[in-house]
Design a protein around this motif. Structure first.
Motif, PDB file in Angstrom:
ATOM      1  N   THR A  96      62.565  43.772  88.801  1.00  0.00           N
ATOM      2  CA  THR A  96      62.770  45.118  88.256  1.00  0.00           C
ATOM      3  C   THR A  96      64.031  45.781  88.810  1.00  0.00           C
ATOM      4  O   THR A  96      64.455  46.818  88.299  1.00  0.00           O
ATOM      5  CB  THR A  96      61.548  46.022  88.525  1.00  0.00           C
ATOM      6  N   SER A  97      64.641  45.175  89.823  1.00  0.00           N
ATOM      7  CA  SER A  97      65.881  45.730  90.381  1.00  0.00           C
ATOM      8  C   SER A  97      67.116  45.149  89.700  1.00  0.00           C
ATOM      9  O   SER A  97      68.236  45.513  90.037  1.00  0.00           O
ATOM     10  CB  SER A  97      65.950  45.452  91.887  1.00  0.00           C
ATOM     11  N   ILE A  98      66.900  44.246  88.737  1.00  0.00           N
ATOM     12  CA  ILE A  98      68.008  43.556  88.076  1.00  0.00           C
ATOM     13  C   ILE A  98      68.098  44.032  86.626  1.00  0.00           C
ATOM     14  O   ILE A  98      67.179  43.795  85.835  1.00  0.00           O
ATOM     15  CB  ILE A  98      67.809  42.029  88.140  1.00  0.00           C
ATOM     16  N   PRO A  99      69.169  44.730  86.269  1.00  0.00           N
ATOM     17  CA  PRO A  99      69.303  45.226  84.888  1.00  0.00           C
ATOM     18  C   PRO A  99      69.210  44.075  83.876  1.00  0.00           C
ATOM     19  O   PRO A  99      69.697  42.965  84.124  1.00  0.00           O
ATOM     20  CB  PRO A  99      70.701  45.846  84.867  1.00  0.00           C
ATOM     21  N   ASN A 100      68.556  44.351  82.763  1.00  0.00           N
ATOM     22  CA  ASN A 100      68.444  43.424  81.632  1.00  0.00           C
ATOM     23  C   ASN A 100      67.569  42.200  81.877  1.00  0.00           C
ATOM     24  O   ASN A 100      67.614  41.253  81.103  1.00  0.00           O
ATOM     25  CB  ASN A 100      69.830  42.973  81.149  1.00  0.00           C
ATOM     26  N   LEU A 101      66.767  42.227  82.927  1.00  0.00           N
ATOM     27  CA  LEU A 101      65.888  41.095  83.199  1.00  0.00           C
ATOM     28  C   LEU A 101      64.447  41.453  82.851  1.00  0.00           C
ATOM     29  O   LEU A 101      63.874  42.373  83.445  1.00  0.00           O
ATOM     30  CB  LEU A 101      65.969  40.682  84.682  1.00  0.00           C
ATOM     31  N   PRO A 102      63.838  40.746  81.883  1.00  0.00           N
ATOM     32  CA  PRO A 102      62.411  40.954  81.628  1.00  0.00           C
ATOM     33  C   PRO A 102      61.621  40.660  82.900  1.00  0.00           C
ATOM     34  O   PRO A 102      62.026  39.833  83.721  1.00  0.00           O
ATOM     35  CB  PRO A 102      62.092  39.926  80.535  1.00  0.00           C
ATOM     36  N   SER A 103      60.493  41.347  83.046  1.00  0.00           N
ATOM     37  CA  SER A 103      59.770  41.239  84.308  1.00  0.00           C
ATOM     38  C   SER A 103      58.322  41.669  84.147  1.00  0.00           C
ATOM     39  O   SER A 103      57.961  42.322  83.176  1.00  0.00           O
ATOM     40  CB  SER A 103      60.448  42.148  85.334  1.00  0.00           C
ATOM     41  N   LYS A 104      57.530  41.330  85.167  1.00  0.00           N
ATOM     42  CA  LYS A 104      56.243  42.001  85.302  1.00  0.00           C
ATOM     43  C   LYS A 104      56.607  43.457  85.625  1.00  0.00           C
ATOM     44  O   LYS A 104      57.527  43.693  86.402  1.00  0.00           O
ATOM     45  CB  LYS A 104      55.429  41.392  86.450  1.00  0.00           C
ATOM     46  N   PRO A 105      55.913  44.425  85.064  1.00  0.00           N
ATOM     47  CA  PRO A 105      56.273  45.830  85.325  1.00  0.00           C
ATOM     48  C   PRO A 105      55.754  46.310  86.686  1.00  0.00           C
ATOM     49  O   PRO A 105      54.981  47.257  86.788  1.00  0.00           O
ATOM     50  CB  PRO A 105      55.604  46.560  84.157  1.00  0.00           C
ATOM     51  N   ILE A 106      56.203  45.625  87.724  1.00  0.00           N
ATOM     52  CA  ILE A 106      55.773  45.919  89.091  1.00  0.00           C
ATOM     53  C   ILE A 106      57.031  46.011  89.960  1.00  0.00           C
ATOM     54  O   ILE A 106      57.826  45.067  90.008  1.00  0.00           O
ATOM     55  CB  ILE A 106      54.831  44.814  89.631  1.00  0.00           C
ATOM     56  N   ILE A 107      57.199  47.113  90.649  1.00  0.00           N
ATOM     57  CA  ILE A 107      58.357  47.324  91.512  1.00  0.00           C
ATOM     58  C   ILE A 107      58.131  46.553  92.822  1.00  0.00           C
ATOM     59  O   ILE A 107      57.141  46.780  93.509  1.00  0.00           O
ATOM     60  CB  ILE A 107      58.546  48.832  91.815  1.00  0.00           C
ATOM     61  N   ASP A 108      59.048  45.630  93.144  1.00  0.00           N
ATOM     62  CA  ASP A 108      58.962  44.880  94.407  1.00  0.00           C
ATOM     63  C   ASP A 108      59.886  45.508  95.431  1.00  0.00           C
ATOM     64  O   ASP A 108      61.091  45.652  95.194  1.00  0.00           O
ATOM     65  CB  ASP A 108      59.361  43.416  94.205  1.00  0.00           C
ATOM     66  N   LEU A 109      59.295  45.855  96.571  1.00  0.00           N
ATOM     67  CA  LEU A 109      60.039  46.441  97.681  1.00  0.00           C
ATOM     68  C   LEU A 109      59.824  45.588  98.917  1.00  0.00           C
ATOM     69  O   LEU A 109      58.776  44.942  99.063  1.00  0.00           O
ATOM     70  CB  LEU A 109      59.525  47.849  97.981  1.00  0.00           C
ATOM     71  N   MET A 110      60.794  45.603  99.806  1.00  0.00           N
ATOM     72  CA  MET A 110      60.585  44.998 101.117  1.00  0.00           C
ATOM     73  C   MET A 110      61.101  45.962 102.168  1.00  0.00           C
ATOM     74  O   MET A 110      62.054  46.704 101.939  1.00  0.00           O
ATOM     75  CB  MET A 110      61.212  43.620 101.226  1.00  0.00           C
ATOM     76  N   ALA A 111      60.394  45.956 103.293  1.00  0.00           N
ATOM     77  CA  ALA A 111      60.724  46.867 104.391  1.00  0.00           C
ATOM     78  C   ALA A 111      60.880  46.068 105.676  1.00  0.00           C
ATOM     79  O   ALA A 111      60.127  45.126 105.924  1.00  0.00           O
ATOM     80  CB  ALA A 111      59.623  47.912 104.552  1.00  0.00           C
ATOM     81  N   LYS A 112      61.865  46.467 106.477  1.00  0.00           N
ATOM     82  CA  LYS A 112      62.098  45.838 107.792  1.00  0.00           C
ATOM     83  C   LYS A 112      61.370  46.618 108.866  1.00  0.00           C
ATOM     84  O   LYS A 112      61.386  47.858 108.863  1.00  0.00           O
ATOM     85  CB  LYS A 112      63.586  45.889 108.147  1.00  0.00           C
ATOM     86  N   ILE A 113      60.803  45.855 109.794  1.00  0.00           N
ATOM     87  CA  ILE A 113      60.124  46.474 110.939  1.00  0.00           C
ATOM     88  C   ILE A 113      60.337  45.581 112.150  1.00  0.00           C
ATOM     89  O   ILE A 113      60.563  44.381 112.010  1.00  0.00           O
ATOM     90  CB  ILE A 113      58.616  46.685 110.623  1.00  0.00           C
ATOM     91  N   ASN A 114      60.275  46.157 113.355  1.00  0.00           N
ATOM     92  CA  ASN A 114      60.529  45.349 114.555  1.00  0.00           C
ATOM     93  C   ASN A 114      59.288  44.658 115.086  1.00  0.00           C
ATOM     94  O   ASN A 114      59.378  43.770 115.930  1.00  0.00           O
ATOM     95  CB  ASN A 114      61.204  46.192 115.647  1.00  0.00           C
TER      96      ASN A 114
END
Length: 183
Positions: free
Chosen positions: A56-74
């Motif tokens: 979903t972060s890539i313009p013009n790419l069909p996708s599952k309608p689910i926003i994928d996020l990743m977070a950094k932690i120590n």
């Protein structure tokens, strides 16, 4: 006590059919909003960066309608507290023994019994962080990769409609191919 590996004990959203939809120009905006919310909720627990990185972060790419996020932690030592904070905002923790990925802590945001976002919390030293950002950026800059990936995702969604793990694993060869173009 319920067996977490018994699919009959899973919530509806954990057994959703894989559905690839046409690109939505609002996905990137929604991803940015979710990033800001996650940073707001979790910066006091050591989360230092959040990225919107999935299809979903890539313009013009069909996708599952689910926003994928990743977070950094120590460290993962605050996961119980993080889970409590995120639960107040519709996020559900999927423990590593169920997720099967010891290198991350995984959360699913659910609204109306449907997944709307995934959050993958990773240690700052996790090599997958840079690989996932590189894959995203290579697709963003190459329409041919977007077309190939879109076709692959559509075909795999038909083949693995009820098997999220199978669908994900079947994309690995293409992902590795794209990443190898930078070697």
């Amino acid at each position: 006590m319920k067996d977490v590996h018994d699919e009959s004990n899973w919530p509806i959203w954990a057994k959703e059919k894989i559905d690839i939809v046409e690109p939505n120009p609002n996905w990137r905006k929604i991803g940015e909003q979710e990033k800001d919310l996650i940073l707001n909720y979790l910066s006091s627990y050591g989360v230092s960066e959040v990225q919107h990185y999935g299809s979903t972060s890539i313009p013009n790419l069909p996708s599952k309608p689910i926003i994928d996020l990743m977070a950094k932690i120590n460290s993962f030592t605050s996961i119980k507290d993080i889970s409590s904070v995120l639960a107040k905002h519709d996020w559900h923790y999927v423990p590593p023994e169920l997720d099967g990925r010891h290198w991350q802590r995984f959360f699913v945001k659910v609204i109306n019994h449907k997944r709307v976002a995934h959050l993958h919390i990773m240690l700052e030293t996790e090599e997958r962080w840079n690989q996932q950002l590189l894959f995203r950026d290579l697709l963003r800059s190459n329409p041919h990769f977007i077309e190939e990936y879109a076709n692959l995702k559509r075909n795999l969604a038909k083949k693995y409609a009820q098997d999220r793990e199978g669908y994900t694993k079947a994309k690995t060869e293409f992902i590795n191919y794209v990443l190898s173009t930078q070697s």
